[in-house]
Scaffold this motif. Structure first.
Motif, PDB file in Angstrom:
ATOM      1  N   GLU A  95       0.831  -1.199   0.000  1.00 50.80           N
ATOM      2  CA  GLU A  95       0.000   0.000   0.000  1.00 50.80           C
ATOM      3  C   GLU A  95       0.872   1.258   0.000  1.00 50.80           C
ATOM      4  N   SER A 138      -3.703  -7.427 -10.046  1.00 47.91           N
ATOM      5  CA  SER A 138      -3.885  -7.773  -8.635  1.00 47.91           C
ATOM      6  C   SER A 138      -3.564  -6.577  -7.745  1.00 47.91           C
ATOM      7  N   SER A 139      -4.076  -6.634  -6.536  1.00 45.02           N
ATOM      8  CA  SER A 139      -3.818  -5.551  -5.595  1.00 45.02           C
ATOM      9  C   SER A 139      -2.368  -5.620  -5.121  1.00 45.02           C
ATOM     10  N   ALA A 140      -1.896  -4.525  -4.537  1.00 47.10           N
ATOM     11  CA  ALA A 140      -0.532  -4.484  -4.033  1.00 47.10           C
ATOM     12  C   ALA A 140      -0.322  -5.561  -2.971  1.00 47.10           C
ATOM     13  N   ASP A 141      -1.316  -5.810  -2.148  1.00 47.02           N
ATOM     14  CA  ASP A 141      -1.207  -6.802  -1.093  1.00 47.02           C
ATOM     15  C   ASP A 141      -1.106  -8.209  -1.681  1.00 47.02           C
ATOM     16  N   GLU A 142      -1.879  -8.478  -2.737  1.00 49.74           N
ATOM     17  CA  GLU A 142      -1.838  -9.793  -3.379  1.00 49.74           C
ATOM     18  C   GLU A 142      -0.463 -10.058  -3.980  1.00 49.74           C
TER      19      GLU A 142
END
Length: 287
Positions: free
Chosen positions: A223, A268-272
């Motif tokens: 994030e 994909s998200s940063a966390d993924e």
């Protein structure tokens, strides 16, 4: 390595830092006389942070720019046949497995003990590309280990000296790292090279030339990252020498592509991405 655009040997440096050869798009004449892209559009959308540098590329490109042209293990059976001699002739390796077991030896964390054959040269080149495009190139100590494990000793010292200068505080800052090369708190630094295929273009006694078509990942996952992880495609050409019972890199260069058309996958998200990088390891590439 990326053997990434950070500087060929990682960094935004090497790959021009950004352009590794022309992209040369093929165009097809349409029936109505208009000229169009055969895939219906640009090969890839323009990236605002193209200068981001793909770690993998940086490593190799930098090496080439530095003009360093002028990265002993298992037994014969485990290393794919061990003895001298070439196979039927240089060329692209088939996608089907040969049945030969991967090498079991290691030089530090890098596979070693490759056979002095076409297959052995291809395996060595692929594994060295992975090491040179890894995040280990961004740390002085591990960078030295990687270079000495993969390169001709005659070129290692000069190359390391050039790379130490290339991995400067300003360079680290440009790729989103702290000036000392460490990763900002809360983020995960990604620098990986994944070989897609190899082609032995020359094999003669104690020398071989291998092209490694690869895709790479580089950036910061997490994030608030201002350098999101992005992918790139490139081909690394490694000139190898048989030294001390194993293949070593005498020189290498890098060019952009071949690059496929982007798919429709959702980003994909940063966390993924961060979890994937932390949860999935790499491979030992052997035929």
């Amino acid at each position: 390595m990326s053997f990434g655009d950070e500087h060929g040997y990682g960094g935004d440096s090497g790959r021009t830092d950004e352009s590794f050869g022309g992209t040369g798009q093929t165009r097809t004449r349409l029936p109505d006389g208009r000229s169009g892209d055969m895939y219906g559009g640009p090969r890839r959308p323009a990236r605002g942070s193209r200068s981001l540098i793909t770690v993998v590329g940086v490593v190799v490109l930098l090496i080439a720019a530095i003009a360093f042209a002028n990265r002993g293990g298992g037994d014969d059976e485990a290393s794919g046949g061990g003895g001298k001699g070439a196979s039927s002739g240089p060329g692209a390796d088939p996608t089907t497995a040969t049945g030969v077991k991967p090498v079991t030896g290691k030089n530090g964390a890098i596979p070693s003990g490759f056979a002095q054959t076409e297959q052995g040269a291809a395996s060595a080149a692929a594994n060295y590309a992975v090491a040179l495009g890894s995040d280990g190139m961004f740390n002085a100590a591990s960078r030295q280990d990687i270079i000495r494990a993969t390169h001709d000793p005659a070129t290692a010292d000069g190359l390391l000296s050039s790379l130490d200068k290339a991995y400067s505080p300003n360079f680290f800052k440009n790729v989103g790292l702290n000036e000392d090369g460490s990763t900002p708190s809360g983020l995960t630094f990604v620098s990986r090279t994944m070989p897609v295929g190899t082609k032995v273009t020359d094999l003669s006694g104690d020398a071989a030339t291998v092209e490694v078509w690869s895709t790479g990942l580089v950036g910061l996952a997490g994030e608030g990252s201002t350098k999101p992880v992005s992918s790139t495609w490139f081909t690394i050409t490694e000139k190898l020498k048989w030294i001390g019972g194993d293949w070593k890199i005498a020189s290498s260069s890098q060019s952009e592509g071949p690059t496929p058309v982007n798919g429709d996958n959702r980003a994909s998200s940063a966390d993924e991405i961060a979890k994937a990088v932390q949860g999935y390891g790499g491979f030992t590439y052997a035929r």
